[in-house]
Design an enzyme around this catalytic site. Structure first.
Site, PDB file in Angstrom:
ATOM      1  N   GLY A 143     -12.022  -8.560   2.133  1.00 23.28           N
ATOM      2  CA  GLY A 143     -13.130  -8.285   2.983  1.00 23.28           C
ATOM      3  C   GLY A 143     -13.933  -9.354   3.087  1.00 23.28           C
ATOM      4  O   GLY A 143     -15.167  -9.606   3.591  1.00 23.28           O
ATOM      5  N   LYS A 158       0.983  -1.263   0.017  1.00 21.69           N
ATOM      6  CA  LYS A 158      -0.102   0.017   0.039  1.00 21.69           C
ATOM      7  C   LYS A 158       0.873   1.179   0.016  1.00 21.69           C
ATOM      8  O   LYS A 158       0.720   2.040   0.949  1.00 21.69           O
ATOM      9  CB  LYS A 158      -0.945  -0.073   1.217  1.00 21.69           C
ATOM     10  N   PRO A 194       7.299  10.132  -4.922  1.00 30.07           N
ATOM     11  CA  PRO A 194       7.744   9.203  -6.159  1.00 30.07           C
ATOM     12  C   PRO A 194       9.149   8.584  -5.913  1.00 30.07           C
ATOM     13  O   PRO A 194       9.136   7.198  -6.168  1.00 30.07           O
ATOM     14  CB  PRO A 194       7.548  10.293  -7.367  1.00 30.07           C
ATOM     15  N   ASN A 195      10.268   9.380  -5.354  1.00 28.18           N
ATOM     16  CA  ASN A 195      11.353   8.496  -5.232  1.00 28.18           C
ATOM     17  C   ASN A 195      11.329   7.209  -4.371  1.00 28.18           C
ATOM     18  O   ASN A 195      11.821   6.487  -4.466  1.00 28.18           O
ATOM     19  CB  ASN A 195      12.410   9.473  -4.845  1.00 28.18           C
ATOM     20  N   THR A 196      10.862   7.701  -3.220  1.00 27.24           N
ATOM     21  CA  THR A 196      10.615   6.390  -2.303  1.00 27.24           C
ATOM     22  C   THR A 196       9.916   5.468  -2.798  1.00 27.24           C
ATOM     23  O   THR A 196      10.022   4.476  -2.536  1.00 27.24           O
ATOM     24  CB  THR A 196       9.990   6.981  -0.838  1.00 27.24           C
TER      25      THR A 196
HETATM   26  P1  BMP Z   1      -8.616 -11.058   6.287  1.00 26.09           P
HETATM   27  O1  BMP Z   1      -9.257 -12.026   5.251  1.00 26.09           O
HETATM   28  O2  BMP Z   1      -7.793 -11.539   7.425  1.00 26.09           O
HETATM   29  O3  BMP Z   1      -9.601  -9.929   6.587  1.00 26.09           O
HETATM   30  O4  BMP Z   1      -7.363 -10.297   5.624  1.00 26.09           O
HETATM   31  C1  BMP Z   1      -7.722  -9.371   4.314  1.00 26.09           C
HETATM   32  C2  BMP Z   1      -6.509  -8.880   3.751  1.00 26.09           C
HETATM   33  O5  BMP Z   1      -6.836  -8.121   2.615  1.00 26.09           O
HETATM   34  C3  BMP Z   1      -5.331  -8.275   4.807  1.00 26.09           C
HETATM   35  O6  BMP Z   1      -4.031  -8.606   4.261  1.00 26.09           O
HETATM   36  C4  BMP Z   1      -5.719  -6.870   4.447  1.00 26.09           C
HETATM   37  O7  BMP Z   1      -4.706  -5.891   4.773  1.00 26.09           O
HETATM   38  C5  BMP Z   1      -6.072  -6.679   3.028  1.00 26.09           C
HETATM   39  N1  BMP Z   1      -7.154  -5.520   2.573  1.00 26.09           N
HETATM   40  C6  BMP Z   1      -8.222  -5.586   3.316  1.00 26.09           C
HETATM   41  O8  BMP Z   1      -8.795  -6.353   4.268  1.00 26.09           O
HETATM   42  N2  BMP Z   1      -9.108  -4.437   3.029  1.00 26.09           N
HETATM   43  C7  BMP Z   1      -8.924  -3.459   2.075  1.00 26.09           C
HETATM   44  O9  BMP Z   1      -9.637  -2.542   1.684  1.00 26.09           O
HETATM   45  C8  BMP Z   1      -7.672  -3.536   1.355  1.00 26.09           C
HETATM   46  C9  BMP Z   1      -6.731  -4.636   1.752  1.00 26.09           C
HETATM   47  O10 BMP Z   1      -5.614  -4.964   1.088  1.00 26.09           O
END
Ligand code: BMP
Length: 214
Positions: free
Chosen positions: A165, A61, A66-68
């Site tokens: 989700g 995420k 930009p550089n980093t």
């Molecule tokens: P879990 O099924 O245990 O809830 O994990 C969901 C994964 O998806 C986690 O790695 C979380 O960082 C990622 N994630 C999320 O749950 N909701 C988002 O909106 C974006 C995600 O990358």
């Protein structure tokens, strides 16, 4: 068997356990998603280790200048990751720097999120998608537990959508697929299960039924 549409999130800090689960899942997953917990617990080389077993999506995420951003994306690419997740709210230049540094690695931008309180980002998905299109992303991350948001995002793009989700956050894989997800991301419901492979197979079967695949 058709290719799995399941991306497994290994949000654990035990590197050996992560590799063991990745091996046990084998071809039953489309990819393994690696987030900060696993990388920070050991080293970034875990990306390369799991990339020998499965496609790897680095969920970093990215949300910096930009550089980093370029340095992070290049590291993931050099380790052999298949894909990387970046935020888009930092703007066109930041996201474009990720795309440019990624080469063949696929860039997915976050345009809506699954957790409570994500209103700021979710209320701006149209602008975030415009930025993402201009930056040249490969696909999107959009919530599989907020089906009306997911459907609206699907209507605006033909690109690949990965949806988290599912399970622990209340969404169902079948519903997310029907609302337009290409891939579903599942973490806890698989890695906390006593039998991760059986849990992954059950989700694959649910997806196949929903998508009406043979
Ligand atoms: P879990 O099924 O245990 O809830 O994990 C969901 C994964 O998806 C986690 O790695 C979380 O960082 C990622 N994630 C999320 O749950 N909701 C988002 O909106 C974006 C995600 O990358």
């Amino acid at each position: 068997m058709s290719e799995s549409r399941l991306v497994v999130a290994l949000d654990i800090t035990d590197r050996e356990r992560a590799i063991r689960i990745a091996r046990s899942l084998g071809k039953n997953v489309f990819a393994i998603k690696i987030n900060w917990p696993l990388v920070l617990a050991g080293s970034g080389s875990v990306i390369g280790d799991i990339a020998k077993i499965s496609r790897v999506v680095c969920d970093f995420k990215i949300a910096d200048i930009p550089n980093t951003n370029s340095i992070i994306a290049r590291f993931a690419r050099d380790q052999g990751a298949w894909g990387i997740i970046s935020h888009s709210f930092t703007g066109l230049e930041s996201l474009r720097s990720v795309v440019e540094a990624s080469g063949d690695m696929k860039v997915f931008s976050v345009v809506a999120m699954s957790h409570p309180g994500a209103d700021l980002i979710n209320g701006n998905y149209e602008r975030l998608m415009d930025i993402s299109e201009r930056a040249g992303v490969y696909g999107y991350i959009a919530p599989g537990n907020r089906l009306s948001d997911l459907s609206k995002i699907r209507k605006r793009t033909m690109k690949m959508i990965m949806s988290p989700g599912i399970g622990s956050q209340g969404g169902k894989a079948a519903d997310a697929i029907k609302a337009g997800a290409d891939l579903v991301i599942v973490g806890r419901s698989i890695y906390e299960s006593a039998d991760p492979l059986a849990a992954a197979e059950a989700i694959n079967a649910e997806i196949a039924k929903a998508a009406d695949l043979p």
